[in-house]
Design a protein around this motif. Structure first.
Motif, PDB file in Angstrom:
ATOM      1  N   PRO A   1       0.812  -1.228   0.000  1.00  0.00           N
ATOM      2  CA  PRO A   1       0.000   0.000   0.000  1.00  0.00           C
ATOM      3  C   PRO A   1       0.840   1.271   0.000  1.00  0.00           C
ATOM      4  CG  PRO A   1      -0.900  -1.599   1.549  1.00  0.00           C
ATOM      5  CD  PRO A   1       0.421  -2.138   1.103  1.00  0.00           C
TER       6      PRO A   1
ATOM      7  N   VAL B   1       2.246   1.562  -3.710  1.00  0.00           N
ATOM      8  CA  VAL B   1       1.305   1.896  -4.782  1.00  0.00           C
ATOM      9  C   VAL B   1       0.804   3.331  -4.651  1.00  0.00           C
ATOM     10  CG1 VAL B   1       0.634  -0.509  -5.140  1.00  0.00           C
ATOM     11  CG2 VAL B   1      -0.702   0.910  -3.565  1.00  0.00           C
ATOM     12  N   VAL B   2       0.659   3.809  -3.427  1.00  0.00           N
ATOM     13  CA  VAL B   2       0.266   5.215  -3.254  1.00  0.00           C
ATOM     14  C   VAL B   2       1.381   6.131  -3.747  1.00  0.00           C
ATOM     15  CG1 VAL B   2      -0.255   7.000  -1.549  1.00  0.00           C
ATOM     16  CG2 VAL B   2      -1.339   4.765  -1.379  1.00  0.00           C
TER      17      VAL B   2
ATOM     18  N   LEU C   1      -4.767   4.425  -9.240  1.00  0.00           N
ATOM     19  CA  LEU C   1      -4.940   3.404  -8.207  1.00  0.00           C
ATOM     20  C   LEU C   1      -6.224   2.612  -8.420  1.00  0.00           C
ATOM     21  CD1 LEU C   1      -3.961   2.116  -5.588  1.00  0.00           C
ATOM     22  CD2 LEU C   1      -5.060   3.973  -4.333  1.00  0.00           C
TER      23      LEU C   1
ATOM     24  N   VAL D   1       1.851  -0.171 -10.288  1.00  0.00           N
ATOM     25  CA  VAL D   1       0.775  -0.384  -9.324  1.00  0.00           C
ATOM     26  C   VAL D   1       0.051  -1.692  -9.623  1.00  0.00           C
ATOM     27  CG1 VAL D   1      -1.442   0.501  -8.490  1.00  0.00           C
ATOM     28  CG2 VAL D   1       0.475   2.061  -8.830  1.00  0.00           C
TER      29      VAL D   1
ATOM     30  N   ALA E   1      -4.552   1.385   1.088  1.00  0.00           N
ATOM     31  CA  ALA E   1      -3.992   2.390   0.178  1.00  0.00           C
ATOM     32  C   ALA E   1      -4.836   3.655   0.168  1.00  0.00           C
ATOM     33  CB  ALA E   1      -3.880   1.808  -1.226  1.00  0.00           C
TER      34      ALA E   1
ATOM     35  N   THR F   1       8.839   2.300   1.860  1.00  0.00           N
ATOM     36  CA  THR F   1       8.581   1.161   0.984  1.00  0.00           C
ATOM     37  C   THR F   1       9.872   0.437   0.652  1.00  0.00           C
ATOM     38  OG1 THR F   1       6.756   2.393  -0.016  1.00  0.00           O
ATOM     39  CG2 THR F   1       7.514   0.439  -1.173  1.00  0.00           C
TER      40      THR F   1
END
Length: 430
Positions: free
Chosen positions: A108, A111-112, A141, A293, A338, A359
Motif C-alpha cells: 500500500p 502503490v500510493v 490506483l 501499481v 492504500a 517502501t
C-alpha cells in the motif's frame, strides 16, 4: 492444523495456467521498471552528483544474482507465496509469515507513492496543481484495482501493451538526449565523497525492489522451470538498457540541473522537442505508474491469500487464492489501506519521499530474507550461490542507510508474530 504444520507450497497445481512468456515479462518488467525511473535519476544526482552512476551500476549488478536466485527458487517451488514460500522452506513458517507481512504491508505504501508520482507528472504538464495530481493518482490506483479484480489474464494483457509503449517512450528520451551529453557535466565526479554513493544507493533501491513482487507470480506460469529464466533474462535486459541510459543522459545532458528537477524525463524530452515533451512525459508517467501499481497489487493480493490459506493471516483472506482465481478479499484489503494512505499524501500531511523510503526499506528486508533462503536452498559454492551472497551483503548495506525507518519492518514483524501467538493461544484454549 497449526501454522508450523502447513506449507506455503501446498496448493494444488492445475494443468492449465494463465500466464505466458509475454504477459510474464510485462508483469515482471512492470514490477521492476517502476516509478523510480520518473524521479530517482534526479534524486540520486542530488545525493551524489555524477558519482550516482556508480550506485546505478552496483545495484544493476546486484540485480543479476537476485533475479537469478529468485527465478531458480520460483522454478523449484512455484507458489503465490513468492519469497515467503522460499523462506518457509529454508528457515521455517514463522519467518515466512514475517516476510509475508513485510511485503504485504509495504505494497500500500508503494502503490500510493507510485500513483502520486504519475499524478504529479500529469498535473505538471496540464498545470493542475496538487489537487489535479491527487485526482490523477486516484484514477491510477482505482484503475489498477479494477484491472486486477477482473482477473490476471486481463492484467497481463494490459501490462504487455503498456510495458511496450513505455519502453519505446523511455528509449526515445534516451536517444533524443544522447547527442547533448557533455563530458564536462561529469566533473567533478565525486563531489560528496564515497559516502554520498551509499546515500544514492539507498535512494535508488526503490527502483530495484521489484523481483520479489514478480516471484509471487511464479505459480501462474504454464512451465515455471522453462518460463521463469526466460522471463528473468528479458526483464534484466530491459531494465539495464533503460536504467543506465536514463542515468547517463540525465547527468550528461542536464548537468547540475539534473539535481534540481522533479521531472527529469520531461527535462530530457524538452531538450529535443520543446514544450511538446510535457504531454509525452505525462503519458509515459501514466503508463509506468499504472504498470507498477498493477504488478504490485497482482503479486501482493496473491500473497495475502497464501498467508490466509496457511494461517499466517486471517483465514478469510484465502478465498480466491487458487491458481486461476482472483483473490478479491485480499485485493480489497490492499485497496482500503492504500485509500487510507492516499488522503494524507494528497493533503500534504504525509511526505511522498518518506513513503518511498519506507517502501524501499520493507522491500529491502524482503529481498535480504529471500537471498538468505536462496543461500540455504540452492546448491552451495556455485557461481549463483556466491552471487547471492554478494547481493545479500550489498542489500544489508542498503538497509543500514535506512536509519529509523527500520522500525517499520520491525513493527510488522512484531505484528506477524503477535498474530501467530494469539492464533495458537486461541486454538489451545478450546
Amino acid at each position: 492444523m497449526s501454522v508450523q504444520e502447513t506449507s506455503l507450497t501446498a496448493s494444488a497445481r492445475p494443468d492449465v495456467r494463465r500466464l505466458g512468456i509475454g504477459g510474464g515479462t510485462a508483469l515482471c518488467a512492470g514490477a521492476v521498471l517502476g516509478p523510480g525511473v520518473l524521479t530517482l535519476p534526479s534524486l540520486a544526482a542530488a545525493a551524489a552528483g555524477p558519482a550516482s552512476l556508480l550506485a546505478w551500476v552496483v545495484l544493476l549488478a546486484m540485480c543479476v544474482p537476485v533475479a537469478a536466485s529468485f527465478a531458480a527458487l520460483g522454478a523449484r517451488y512455484p507458489d503465490g507465496g513468492g519469497v515467503a514460500t522460499f523462506v518457509h522452506r529454508a528457515i521455517g513458517p514463522r519467518a515466512a509469515a514475517v516476510v509475508g507481512w513485510w511485503f504485504y504491508g509495504a505494497v500500500p505504501l508503494g502503490v500510493v507513492s507510485a500513483a502520486w508520482i504519475g499524478g504529479t507528472y500529469v498535473a505538471d504538464a496540464a498545470g493542475w496543481g496538487r489537487t489535479g495530481a491527487a485526482v490523477v493518482g486516484a484514477v491510477v490506483l482505482v484503475g489498477a484495482l479494477v484491472s486486477n479484480a477482473v482477473g490476471l489474464r486481463m492484467s497481463g494483457r494490459v501490462q504487455l501493451l503498456l510495458g511496450g509503449l513505455l519502453a519505446v517512450v523511455l528509449l526515445c528520451a534516451v536517444l533524443a538526449a544522447a547527442p547533448r551529453v557533455s563530458a564536462a557535466h561529469f566533473t567533478p565526479f565525486l563531489p560528496g565523497g564515497w559516502a554520498s554513493v551509499g546515500s544514492a544507493a539507498s535512494v535508488l533501491f526503490f527502483a530495484f525492489a521489484g523481483w520479489e513482487a514478480a516471484s509471487h507470480l511464479s505459480g501462474e506460469f504454464a512451465d515455471p522451470v522453462r518460463d521463469l529464466p526466460r522471463v528473468t533474462r528479458r526483464t534484466l535486459a530491459v531494465i539495464t538498457v533503460l536504467y543506465l541510459g536514463l542515468a547517463v543522459t540525465t547527468i550528461g545532458a542536464l548537468g547540475p540541473a539534473a539535481a534540481r528537477t522533479d521531472t527529469p524525463l520531461t527535462a530530457l524530452l524538452e531538450q529535443s522537442v520543446g514544450t511538446a515533451a510535457r504531454p509525452v512525459a505525462a503519458a509515459a508517467a501514466l503508463f509506468l505508474t499504472f504498470g507498477a501499481v498493477n504488478s504490485y497489487l497482482a503479486g501482493a493480493s496473491r500473497l495475502g491469500a497464501a498467508l490466509g490459506r496457511d494461517g499466517a493471516a486471517p483465514r478469510w483472506l484465502a478465498k480466491g487464492g487458487a491458481p486461476g482465481e482472483v483473490p478479491r478479499r485480499s485485493l480489497a484489503v490492499l485497496g482500503v489501506v492504500a485509500a487510507g494512505l492516499a488522503g494524507p499524501v494528497a493533503t500534504g500531511t504525509a511526505d511522498l519521499d518518506l513513503l518511498m523510503r519506507a517502501t524501499a526499506t520493507c522491500l529491502a528486508a524482503v529481498t535480504l530474507a529471500g537471498l538468505a533462503a536462496a543461500l540455504v536452498l540452492l546448491p552451495r559454492r556455485t557461481p549463483l550461490w556466491f552471487g547471492g551472497l554478494a547481493s545479500a551483503v550489498l542489500t544489508a548495506g542498503v538497509l543500514a542507510f535506512s536509519g529509523w525507518l527500520l522500525l517499520i519492518p520491525v513493527a510488522l514483524a512484531v505484528a506477524a508474530v503477535g498474530f501467530l501467538t494469539l492464533r495458537r493461544t486461541g486454538r489451545g484454549t478450546r
